[in-house]
Scaffold this active site. Sequence first.
Site, PDB file in Angstrom:
ATOM      1  N   THR A 123       0.618  -1.458  -0.070  1.00 62.85           N
ATOM      2  CA  THR A 123      -0.002  -0.124  -0.141  1.00 62.85           C
ATOM      3  C   THR A 123       1.399   1.210  -0.019  1.00 62.85           C
ATOM      4  O   THR A 123       0.084   2.469  -0.577  1.00 62.85           O
ATOM      5  CB  THR A 123      -0.305  -0.366   1.348  1.00 62.85           C
ATOM      6  OG1 THR A 123      -2.112  -0.933   1.302  1.00 62.85           O
ATOM      7  CG2 THR A 123      -1.863   1.098   1.908  1.00 62.85           C
TER       8      THR A 123
ATOM      9  N   TYR B  89      -7.744   0.696  -3.940  1.00 59.29           N
ATOM     10  CA  TYR B  89      -6.635   1.054  -4.560  1.00 59.29           C
ATOM     11  C   TYR B  89      -5.984  -0.168  -5.081  1.00 59.29           C
ATOM     12  O   TYR B  89      -6.289  -1.421  -4.586  1.00 59.29           O
ATOM     13  CB  TYR B  89      -6.037   1.967  -3.107  1.00 59.29           C
ATOM     14  CG  TYR B  89      -5.225   1.147  -2.332  1.00 59.29           C
ATOM     15  CD1 TYR B  89      -6.484   1.071  -1.450  1.00 59.29           C
ATOM     16  CD2 TYR B  89      -4.105   0.255  -2.603  1.00 59.29           C
ATOM     17  CE1 TYR B  89      -5.899   0.075   0.059  1.00 59.29           C
ATOM     18  CE2 TYR B  89      -3.743  -0.345  -1.484  1.00 59.29           C
ATOM     19  CZ  TYR B  89      -4.534  -0.597  -0.357  1.00 59.29           C
ATOM     20  OH  TYR B  89      -4.184  -1.315   0.499  1.00 59.29           O
TER      21      TYR B  89
ATOM     22  N   THR C 287       1.503  -4.393   4.034  1.00 58.33           N
ATOM     23  CA  THR C 287       1.246  -4.102   5.380  1.00 58.33           C
ATOM     24  C   THR C 287       1.336  -5.764   5.821  1.00 58.33           C
ATOM     25  O   THR C 287       1.076  -6.317   7.227  1.00 58.33           O
ATOM     26  CB  THR C 287       0.401  -3.091   6.554  1.00 58.33           C
ATOM     27  OG1 THR C 287      -0.572  -3.667   5.733  1.00 58.33           O
ATOM     28  CG2 THR C 287       0.993  -2.199   6.567  1.00 58.33           C
ATOM     29  N   ASP C 288       0.199  -5.577   5.121  1.00 57.47           N
ATOM     30  CA  ASP C 288      -0.745  -7.938   5.399  1.00 57.47           C
ATOM     31  C   ASP C 288       0.621  -8.602   5.827  1.00 57.47           C
ATOM     32  O   ASP C 288       0.020  -9.772   6.390  1.00 57.47           O
ATOM     33  CB  ASP C 288      -1.028  -8.275   4.284  1.00 57.47           C
ATOM     34  CG  ASP C 288      -2.402  -7.331   3.711  1.00 57.47           C
ATOM     35  OD1 ASP C 288      -2.847  -6.236   4.461  1.00 57.47           O
ATOM     36  OD2 ASP C 288      -3.029  -7.910   2.968  1.00 57.47           O
TER      37      ASP C 288
ATOM     38  N   LYS D  23       0.136  -7.276  12.735  1.00 60.59           N
ATOM     39  CA  LYS D  23      -1.022  -6.728  11.930  1.00 60.59           C
ATOM     40  C   LYS D  23      -1.945  -6.745  12.869  1.00 60.59           C
ATOM     41  O   LYS D  23      -2.520  -8.203  12.862  1.00 60.59           O
ATOM     42  CB  LYS D  23      -0.840  -6.480  10.651  1.00 60.59           C
ATOM     43  CG  LYS D  23      -2.157  -5.494  10.380  1.00 60.59           C
ATOM     44  CD  LYS D  23      -2.283  -5.976   9.195  1.00 60.59           C
ATOM     45  CE  LYS D  23      -3.450  -4.749   8.025  1.00 60.59           C
ATOM     46  NZ  LYS D  23      -3.255  -4.827   6.666  1.00 60.59           N
TER      47      LYS D  23
ATOM     48  N   GLU E 226      -0.577 -28.462  30.050  1.00 61.35           N
ATOM     49  CA  GLU E 226      -1.396 -29.462  29.249  1.00 61.35           C
ATOM     50  C   GLU E 226      -1.477 -30.735  28.536  1.00 61.35           C
ATOM     51  O   GLU E 226      -2.433 -31.551  28.653  1.00 61.35           O
ATOM     52  CB  GLU E 226      -2.967 -28.324  28.961  1.00 61.35           C
ATOM     53  CG  GLU E 226      -3.108 -27.408  30.235  1.00 61.35           C
ATOM     54  CD  GLU E 226      -3.869 -26.631  29.787  1.00 61.35           C
ATOM     55  OE1 GLU E 226      -5.208 -26.981  28.818  1.00 61.35           O
ATOM     56  OE2 GLU E 226      -3.849 -25.430  29.368  1.00 61.35           O
TER      57      GLU E 226
HETATM   58  C1  SIN Z   1      -1.162  -2.870   2.885  1.00 58.13           C
HETATM   59  O1  SIN Z   1      -0.001  -2.485   2.426  1.00 58.13           O
HETATM   60  O2  SIN Z   1      -1.613  -2.328   3.696  1.00 58.13           O
HETATM   61  C2  SIN Z   1      -2.207  -3.690   2.241  1.00 58.13           C
HETATM   62  C3  SIN Z   1      -1.884  -4.244   1.367  1.00 58.13           C
HETATM   63  C4  SIN Z   1      -0.312  -5.529   1.244  1.00 58.13           C
HETATM   64  O3  SIN Z   1       0.245  -5.970   1.883  1.00 58.13           O
HETATM   65  O4  SIN Z   1       0.407  -5.381   0.734  1.00 58.13           O
END
Ligand code: SIN
Length: 345
Positions: A31, A44, A110-111, A183, A302
């Site tokens: 992103t 996007y 971010t994924d 995340k 456990e």
């Molecule tokens: C992001 O970057 O926030 C989402 C899409 C990705 O991980 O490329």
Amino acid sequence: MSIMTFQIQAQNKSADSKTLPRVIILATGGTIAGAGESSTKAAYTAGKIPIDDLLNAVPQIHERASIKGEQLAKIGSQDMSIEVWLKLSKRINEIFKNNEADAVVVTHGTDTQEETAYFLDLTVQSDKPVVIVGAMRPSTAMSQDGNRNLLDAVTIAADPKSQGRGVVAAMNELIFDGRDVTKTNTTGLATFQSRNFGPIGLFYDGKVSYYYTSTRNPKEKFDVTKLTTLPRVDIVYGYADASPTAINAVVNDGTKGIVYAGMGNGNFNEAVGKALAEASKKGVSVCRAARAGSGRVTLENEVDDKGLGFVVSDDLNPQKARILLMLALTKTNDREKIQQLFFEY
Ligand code: SIN
């Protein structure tokens, strides 16, 4: 995938670039390089903007470091792969070995940023700073966060205090240990957290402040120089009344390891436990992790882990436990040794 390289020489008006730390920015997409049709709509496409445009949008980075950019990949991070991880790690090791830079910044979606952060943390053979950064809003959005995060990441990378900390993630004025960051929110700006231990540092007004140091930064990293792939490890999710079908499917499909995202302290029901035990008997490495999102999975509480041939993930979440198990399996199948890695790395 071929490496497209774009080099941007810094136009440094306010400082002599020879005296500035040299930072190479390796762009992978996400992103932070995303573009949408409107500044106010959420839709996007990730990874559209090339590295030279990203750098041109933040001219202030040239006051902090002598910058070069390389386009290593151009993907949304949901398409991140072992192939790209190996390429990235090898390139960073090469940069430091050849003294091409004093620090590296990786721009990333971010994924799966947390997975790449941990993979690099385990495989980069240098004390020099590596900072991974992304954005939650695309570059075309109103109040986009990418430019600011990129400037912060370069400043953090160029700061001598960032040496010897392993890979760190810079997002939203916070600095996280690459091992611990995760995340936590699908769309929110403050999505990155380290749920067990919090951020290790803060970034504000151009200044880097570190407060904590992780003890999980072992000197001996995994050597990926000769690797072209990693042993297959699958994650299977636990839930009430789960059937063993998914476990049997990945075993029959030839997996070398299973991370079980168990309930509570890595627990499973009887049918799943039986399937995991059978998988272990067949030589598949089984790691109990937790779907809870924080806390540790404790050994021999456990569950009779030793008797069943299982290891526990300690405080690693399932996706991070998978990274360590894949790398561990490049060195050993020994259960005790693998468990030790989970307690040390
Ligand atoms: C992001 O970057 O926030 C989402 C899409 C990705 O991980 O490329």
